[in-house]
Scaffold this active site. Structure first.
Site, short mmCIF file in Angstrom:
data_model
loop_
_atom_site.label_atom_id
_atom_site.label_comp_id
_atom_site.label_asym_id
_atom_site.label_seq_id
_atom_site.Cartn_x
_atom_site.Cartn_y
_atom_site.Cartn_z
N GLY A 185 35.93 43.65 47.12
CA GLY A 185 36.93 42.80 47.36
C GLY A 185 38.03 43.10 48.45
O GLY A 185 38.85 42.24 48.87
N ASP A 222 41.69 45.81 47.46
CA ASP A 222 42.45 44.44 47.34
C ASP A 222 43.64 44.56 46.09
O ASP A 222 44.41 43.98 46.36
CB ASP A 222 41.18 43.68 46.73
CG ASP A 222 40.37 43.96 45.57
OD1 ASP A 222 40.60 45.16 45.26
OD2 ASP A 222 39.73 43.28 45.15
N ASP A 259 45.60 48.19 40.11
CA ASP A 259 45.65 47.67 38.75
C ASP A 259 46.01 48.73 37.80
O ASP A 259 46.85 49.38 37.76
CB ASP A 259 44.48 46.83 38.38
CG ASP A 259 44.87 45.83 37.24
OD1 ASP A 259 45.77 45.64 36.92
OD2 ASP A 259 43.78 45.48 36.62
N ASP A 288 38.50 38.30 43.29
CA ASP A 288 37.35 37.56 42.57
C ASP A 288 37.60 37.30 40.98
O ASP A 288 38.32 38.45 40.51
CB ASP A 288 35.72 37.93 42.82
CG ASP A 288 35.79 39.32 42.15
OD1 ASP A 288 34.61 39.19 41.43
OD2 ASP A 288 36.40 40.28 42.28
N ARG A 304 36.59 34.58 46.45
CA ARG A 304 37.01 35.45 47.30
C ARG A 304 37.52 34.67 48.62
O ARG A 304 38.34 35.39 49.24
CB ARG A 304 35.87 36.47 47.52
CG ARG A 304 35.39 37.30 46.51
CD ARG A 304 34.48 38.60 47.24
NE ARG A 304 33.89 39.14 45.98
CZ ARG A 304 34.45 40.33 45.40
NH1 ARG A 304 35.73 40.57 45.57
NH2 ARG A 304 33.96 40.80 44.39
#
Length: 184
Positions: free
Chosen positions: A48, A104, A107, A164, A170
């Protein structure tokens, strides 16, 4: 799947290509200032972050290197499996070096927490985290980015600019919300 289909799979654009470009330049300026006179190694987390890493490195005015790791805790799912897998390890010796982990999206923090522990065992001189997207609403681990692009406080499924779903989307030049019917 063509570009039109990819665009149509998106509910709406959350971060435009221009906003991304401006923020990446600002991050590059900050890193250049913070590491003035030093060399850094960017540890890009595949798949990512490669687009973000390339743009970020071009915005940094310092001697720098890049190495890549590929780790996974998601697979083709939308939530973490709770198991970190190192699919590709570093080729570089980071002992005594300044490293910046480039991700990227930050989370749950599970993957990053495990990466920090793993890379810390290799004795870098310093280690910082740079993430394009920070989603603190989903955080389960005590992890925060030193350099961050954008904070998204909602629990949304994002794609584009390296992000993605099942290895698709992407190449979108922006960050968008993926329609739930695509991943449900």
């Amino acid at each position: 799947m063509n570009n039109l289909e990819m665009h149509q799979d998106c509910e709406r654009i959350l971060i435009t290509a221009d906003q991304i470009r401006e923020r990446v330049l600002a991050l590059g300026e900050q890193i250049t200032k913070d590491y003035h006179g030093e060399e850094v190694i960017f540890v890009s987390i595949l798949n990512g972050s490669y687009i973000f890493t390339a743009d970020l490195m071009r915005a940094v005015e310092l001697p720098c290197q890049v190495d890549f790791m590929q780790v996974s805790s998601y697979g083709d799912s939308t939530c973490s499996s709770g198991t970190l897998k190192i699919k590709r390890d570093l080729n570089s010796d980071i002992t005594g070096k300044h490293i910046i982990i480039v991700e990227d999206i930050l989370d749950t923090g599970y993957t990053m927490r495990n990466l920090i522990n793993y890379l810390g065992s290799k004795n870098p001189r310093s280690m910082k985290i740079c993430t394009m997207i920070d989603k603190p609403a989903r955080r389960t681990e005590e992890v925060s980015a030193d350099y961050l692009g954008f904070v998204i406080n909602e629990d949304l499924f994002l794609v584009g600019y390296g992000l993605d779903y099942a290895q698709r989307y992407r190449n979108l030049p922006y960050v968008a919300i993926l329609k739930p019917e695509i991943y449900s």
